[in-house]
Design a protein around this motif. Sequence first.
Motif, PDB file in Angstrom:
ATOM      1  N   ALA A 254       0.817  -1.212   0.000  1.00  0.00           N
ATOM      2  CA  ALA A 254       0.000   0.000   0.000  1.00  0.00           C
ATOM      3  C   ALA A 254       0.849   1.259   0.000  1.00  0.00           C
ATOM      4  N   LYS A 255       2.175   1.130   0.030  1.00  0.00           N
ATOM      5  CA  LYS A 255       3.028   2.312   0.058  1.00  0.00           C
ATOM      6  C   LYS A 255       2.845   3.167  -1.176  1.00  0.00           C
ATOM      7  N   SER A 256       2.475   2.557  -2.315  1.00  0.00           N
ATOM      8  CA  SER A 256       2.299   3.339  -3.537  1.00  0.00           C
ATOM      9  C   SER A 256       1.153   4.312  -3.409  1.00  0.00           C
ATOM     10  N   ASN A 257       0.285   4.096  -2.455  1.00  0.00           N
ATOM     11  CA  ASN A 257      -0.886   4.961  -2.282  1.00  0.00           C
ATOM     12  C   ASN A 257      -0.792   5.754  -0.994  1.00  0.00           C
ATOM     13  N   ARG A 258       0.412   5.822  -0.412  1.00  0.00           N
ATOM     14  CA  ARG A 258       0.524   6.445   0.889  1.00  0.00           C
ATOM     15  C   ARG A 258       0.470   7.963   0.750  1.00  0.00           C
ATOM     16  N   GLU A 259       0.122   8.618   1.851  1.00  0.00           N
ATOM     17  CA  GLU A 259       0.042  10.066   1.854  1.00  0.00           C
ATOM     18  C   GLU A 259       1.439  10.659   1.817  1.00  0.00           C
ATOM     19  N   ARG A 260       1.543  11.892   1.301  1.00  0.00           N
ATOM     20  CA  ARG A 260       2.846  12.547   1.170  1.00  0.00           C
ATOM     21  C   ARG A 260       2.652  14.064   1.229  1.00  0.00           C
ATOM     22  N   PRO A 261       3.681  14.774   1.678  1.00  0.00           N
ATOM     23  CA  PRO A 261       3.572  16.233   1.747  1.00  0.00           C
ATOM     24  C   PRO A 261       3.591  16.835   0.344  1.00  0.00           C
ATOM     25  N   PRO A 262       3.240  18.113   0.219  1.00  0.00           N
ATOM     26  CA  PRO A 262       3.162  18.730  -1.112  1.00  0.00           C
ATOM     27  C   PRO A 262       4.538  18.962  -1.724  1.00  0.00           C
ATOM     28  N   THR A 263       4.573  18.942  -3.054  1.00  0.00           N
ATOM     29  CA  THR A 263       5.685  19.476  -3.849  1.00  0.00           C
ATOM     30  C   THR A 263       5.069  20.211  -5.024  1.00  0.00           C
ATOM     31  N   PHE A 264       5.794  21.197  -5.547  1.00  0.00           N
ATOM     32  CA  PHE A 264       5.241  22.021  -6.611  1.00  0.00           C
ATOM     33  C   PHE A 264       5.434  21.356  -7.975  1.00  0.00           C
ATOM     34  N   LEU A 265       4.356  21.287  -8.743  1.00  0.00           N
ATOM     35  CA  LEU A 265       4.442  20.871 -10.134  1.00  0.00           C
ATOM     36  C   LEU A 265       4.861  22.041 -11.012  1.00  0.00           C
ATOM     37  N   THR A 266       4.378  23.214 -10.686  1.00  0.00           N
ATOM     38  CA  THR A 266       4.786  24.454 -11.348  1.00  0.00           C
ATOM     39  C   THR A 266       4.522  25.590 -10.390  1.00  0.00           C
ATOM     40  N   LEU A 284      -0.226  35.167 -11.244  1.00  0.00           N
ATOM     41  CA  LEU A 284       0.783  34.313 -10.612  1.00  0.00           C
ATOM     42  C   LEU A 284       0.153  32.949 -10.351  1.00  0.00           C
ATOM     43  N   GLU A 285       0.916  31.889 -10.606  1.00  0.00           N
ATOM     44  CA  GLU A 285       0.351  30.542 -10.533  1.00  0.00           C
ATOM     45  C   GLU A 285       1.253  29.635  -9.721  1.00  0.00           C
ATOM     46  N   CYS A 286       0.635  28.822  -8.872  1.00  0.00           N
ATOM     47  CA  CYS A 286       1.332  27.757  -8.153  1.00  0.00           C
ATOM     48  C   CYS A 286       0.417  26.533  -8.145  1.00  0.00           C
ATOM     49  N   ILE A 287       0.902  25.410  -8.661  1.00  0.00           N
ATOM     50  CA  ILE A 287       0.145  24.158  -8.653  1.00  0.00           C
ATOM     51  C   ILE A 287       1.019  23.107  -7.984  1.00  0.00           C
ATOM     52  N   ALA A 288       0.450  22.440  -6.985  1.00  0.00           N
ATOM     53  CA  ALA A 288       1.228  21.487  -6.196  1.00  0.00           C
ATOM     54  C   ALA A 288       0.587  20.105  -6.267  1.00  0.00           C
ATOM     55  N   GLU A 289       1.441  19.101  -6.069  1.00  0.00           N
ATOM     56  CA  GLU A 289       0.946  17.736  -5.944  1.00  0.00           C
ATOM     57  C   GLU A 289       1.172  17.276  -4.515  1.00  0.00           C
ATOM     58  N   GLY A 290       0.432  16.248  -4.123  1.00  0.00           N
ATOM     59  CA  GLY A 290       0.550  15.703  -2.781  1.00  0.00           C
ATOM     60  C   GLY A 290      -0.697  14.904  -2.455  1.00  0.00           C
ATOM     61  N   LEU A 291      -0.648  14.180  -1.355  1.00  0.00           N
ATOM     62  CA  LEU A 291      -1.795  13.378  -0.927  1.00  0.00           C
ATOM     63  C   LEU A 291      -1.888  13.455   0.592  1.00  0.00           C
ATOM     64  N   GLY A 341       2.411  18.491   5.726  1.00  0.00           N
ATOM     65  CA  GLY A 341       3.447  19.502   5.660  1.00  0.00           C
ATOM     66  C   GLY A 341       3.073  20.639   4.743  1.00  0.00           C
ATOM     67  N   ALA A 342       4.029  21.544   4.552  1.00  0.00           N
ATOM     68  CA  ALA A 342       3.810  22.723   3.708  1.00  0.00           C
ATOM     69  C   ALA A 342       5.086  23.005   2.932  1.00  0.00           C
ATOM     70  N   ILE A 343       4.923  23.660   1.766  1.00  0.00           N
ATOM     71  CA  ILE A 343       6.057  24.038   0.922  1.00  0.00           C
ATOM     72  C   ILE A 343       5.805  25.446   0.422  1.00  0.00           C
ATOM     73  N   TYR A 344       6.874  26.191   0.205  1.00  0.00           N
ATOM     74  CA  TYR A 344       6.759  27.602  -0.131  1.00  0.00           C
ATOM     75  C   TYR A 344       7.489  27.888  -1.447  1.00  0.00           C
ATOM     76  N   HIS A 345       6.957  28.855  -2.201  1.00  0.00           N
ATOM     77  CA  HIS A 345       7.628  29.331  -3.414  1.00  0.00           C
ATOM     78  C   HIS A 345       7.460  30.843  -3.463  1.00  0.00           C
ATOM     79  N   THR A 346       8.573  31.545  -3.671  1.00  0.00           N
ATOM     80  CA  THR A 346       8.563  33.002  -3.712  1.00  0.00           C
ATOM     81  C   THR A 346       8.695  33.471  -5.150  1.00  0.00           C
TER      82      THR A 346
END
Length: 1193
Positions: A254-266, A284-291, A341-346
């Motif tokens: 089930a690790k393939s479906n496990r939750e994960r913190p965000p990362t930016f796709l763009t 301004l655009e920010c799109i992130a992936e995560g579960l 978690g959280a991720i930031y982009h300036t």
Amino acid sequence: MQLEIMPRKKRLPAGRAPLLLLLCQLVRALDVPLDLVQPPTITQQSPKDYIIDPRENIVIQCEAKGKPPPSFSWTRNGTHFDIEKDPLVTMKPGSGTLTINIMSEGKAETYEGVYQCTARNERGAAISNNIVVRPSRSPLWTKEKLEPITLRNGQSLILPCRPPLGLPPPIIFWMDNSFQRLPQSERVSQGLNGDLYFSNVLPEDTREDYICYARFNHTQTIQQKQPISVKVISVDELNDTIAANLNDSEFYSAKSNRERPPTFLTPEGNASHKEELRGNVLSLECIAEGLPTPIIYWIKEDGTLPINRTFYKNFKKTLQIIQVSEADSGNYQCIAKNPLGAIYHTISVTVKAAPYWIMAPQNLVLSPGEDGRLICRANGNPKPRISWLSNGVPIEIAPDDPSRNIDGDTIIFSNVQERSSAVYQCNASNEYGYLLANAFVNVLAEPPRILTSANTLYQVITDRPALLDCAFFGSPLPTVEWFKGAKGSALREDIYVLHENGTLEIPVAQKDSTGTYTCVARNKLGMAKNEVQLEIKDATRIIKQPEYAVVQRGGTVSFECKVKHDHTLIPTITWLKDSGELPNDGRFTVDKDHLVVADVWDDDGGTYTCVANTTLDNVSASAVLSVVAPTPTPAPTYDVPNPPFDLELTDQLDKSVQLSWTPGNDNNSPITKFIIEYEDAMHESGLWHHQTEVSGMQTTAQLKLSPYVNYSFRVMAVNSLGRSLPSEASEQYLTKAAEPDTNPTAVEGLGSEPDNLVITWKPLNGFESNGPGLQYKVSWRQKDGDDEWTSVVVANVSKYIVSGTPTFVPYLIKVQALNDVGFAPEPAVVMGHSGEDLPMVAPGNVRVNVVNSTLAEVHWDPVPLKSIRGHLQGYRIYYWKAQSSSKRNRRHIEKKILTFQGSKTHGMLPGLEPFSHYTLNVRVVNGKGEGPASPDRVFNTPEGVPSAPSSLKIVNPTLDSLTLEWDPPSRPNGILTEYTLKYQPINSTHELGPLVDLKIPANKTRWTLKNLNFSTRYKFYFYAQTAAGSGSQITEEAVTNVDEAMASRQVDIATQGWFIGLMCAVALLILILLIVCFIRRNKGGKYPVKEKEDAHADPEIQPMKEDDGTFGEYSDAEDHKPLKKGSRTPSDRTVKKEDSDDSLVDYGEGVNGQFNEDGSFIGQYSGKKEKEPAEGNESSEAPSPVNAMNSFV
């Protein structure tokens, strides 16, 4: 002279000279009449960036006015465009507009370029902007082969669009084959670049028609990308797929479906830069992936986002700021956040600016000999460069004019003459664009003229402003004054306002404002005047408004709307329902003053509005219609009572008063009681308190009062439906002051320092003070001494501090209230203590009794009470485990603390680590803190059972051996004595075989087991031991390799000639036995088959059933016995295709057998994976001749 209309206005104060309109220099509101000579003015032109439809004729606009009418010419790409030589190009008569006929022949691309129009007459030349003409383009999508995309549930995904480059850029959207837009959400959304982003995929995202469309609006065409196929598979589906090809160790968890913190796709990285032009929309655009799916937030690091210009799009993934300016530059931060978690982009934003006007040059109309100036001021980022042209020619090479002087962004004219007339162009440009403005200088000598029509009638409603126009022109600039009446004097009254364009304003028109007004304009060349009429009308009023109505369903309702208006105006009455038109229904009838609605339905409920319109004003009034269900008979209305009224205070004494009132209507529900409330206007104005309640039969109440309170009373009636509204407040009644009745409560004495006593109390409220000048008498003395009371009177506070006290001594305390009238009763005495100090003595005789490897008991002697110097809180044990020298260097020793409340002299230390060296000390605790520590006591815990080995791996499997490798326990909890290994085989039905027990020395980390069965799964149990016992075990499973030689021998036997001959002989023998049995049965009487023979001419028509291969009715009870183990015939007596008699695959233990060219069976050597048995009880051993015979039957 120059005309410039400024927005300011002048009032005419009473007593001043005749009202003159002294106009300033701008003529923005006044145009030069077209019958006067004037330079050209461009009135209409195509946009700077002109994108055309290549399927239609090209029309490039250029319109201008002037006197005499201007002529037109064009340049293309900087050179003269000779229209006469191109048969496809025509110019509109009297205009400069070009039409290029490309629909009959020619291509739009041929006429792509930069065009500029010039309009010229004898007074000058005006030029248009540089018009860049480009045909729109909607190219097809590049052919590409798109591979299907397969990914696991929960993964992120980006579907690229990459539309063809068009002009203008296309609008991108995603749809399916049915032209339905694909749903988007916080999880799935389209980016600014057109790509489709999935923060995480779900099984419902599986589809074969993800299609990106590009719509080119200019040509009204839509281009389509090849569909993209996406398949999302769950972990279970993935394991089902792998099961047929891989072994157990390769299954996905089930690790393939496990939750994960965000990362930016763009965008990528932690920072990026964005540049935008002033006035545009900053996106301004920010799109992130995560579960789970991340949520996007936006902030501006060095400021706040502009409230009225900030918008969020695409589920807050896009931040838009409209009308962006230089002040919007700065760092913007997007934050993607989910529970993990959280991720930031300036994004660093820089706002540049194409040139924009601060002051564009305006047309000048000057009289000969006058002075004037043209001002051209623009701003931008970077700062734009200002250049001047005269009649379309750079001013540096234009003909010289002695009246003209250039000073940067200003041209100054002095003593102009008629030859000074020209059109000047100001060009402000930087790297982001340019501005071009035409402004003429027209030198004229013209007497005044009034441009407003003569005898214009103005009608105005009374009490509203009246504006009387007097548009004028003249050169030099005329002065304007207004007169009222045929022989009236110039207007001097304070009620008039003159605007600089000549308009006269009467701010509040009255009936006496009616009359004739004359406007007079004068300059040195003459005078002009014009008369206008002003009439003041009465305002339209609704004197009878429609009223709120409640009507039963099916009834009739009538709304009345009577209007009073000026007798010279004719009003029109319009009825609206809910701000819209009345329904087109015959049930609605509009009479002169009434709206009647018959046969009312539920839908007729709403707001009905009467609107009275005249040519000058309009008024409206509304009423609500409520539709209720009909009732057979009128029912009484039940409601809460109406509020009481006529409150009166009588028998006013110091501490009581009588209140009387008149009850309101009980609304058909008897009043059960009255509630009386009071307000203290002196101490708590606006706050009402409960006073008392009386029976619903009473209308008077005797009220007890407190001293020094400014009372007001109100009464509420209560029935079974609820409480009425409060009555109006009674008159105020101020009671006399008296000494306090009570003393402060919550009196305490506690020290904040070792040498003080802090006395606190809850003060009396204003209502309890009973009079002015509230104070407190604070008294104290030591409890165990003979001292007298010490007292002090303090203001209306809640604390007093006594300094210089001994440490932690009991005191007797009392606090008494007093005011200007006297003292409250004697207060109660409470006991307190002065401040505490740290204990002086440590607990003695500390003993440790180790109970077991994880528990110890500690005993100590109590400290003397006097040495505690405060309230005993308890005893505190500090204990810690001794560390090795290497560990002490790496980190600070972690001390643990246990607190035992009260006067306990022993306690238990749980959770100790076995086989460890511990140190502890004990301290006494009071309210101030801890005392000194007792001497350290050292103790050791005995050995315990170890934890499980850290790891266990099986490596190097062979036919009959397996090698085990392991890591020792992370917590040995003692000295390891040995390891115990137990193992047992597991057969194909998952049954466990005999258990083997093996002891292994403690210094080993690797062990090889030999003489194991080949191709057999084993389960291992492994644990360590100390002198205290066995620890937790770790388990593992492994399989020995398959014996390839055995498989080869099986195949060789199955392919030997003698074996094949033996099988044939056995088959022949069985066939002979069947024939004999058949003959004997024919002789034995009439069986069921005999009946069939009698019914058919040919007895051999159905000797066997073709569908299942059995012998029809020639069977007895024995034929229905279940097949024995190893039989290839299923229990339903049908022969499956895969169990064909001609197949020798069955001899290869379930693998796909193959034969070499020499006829040898290669079976397992073909590289195929071993399949699962077709039936649950098949043996893994080689098939016997009997089994082979069964496969032929």
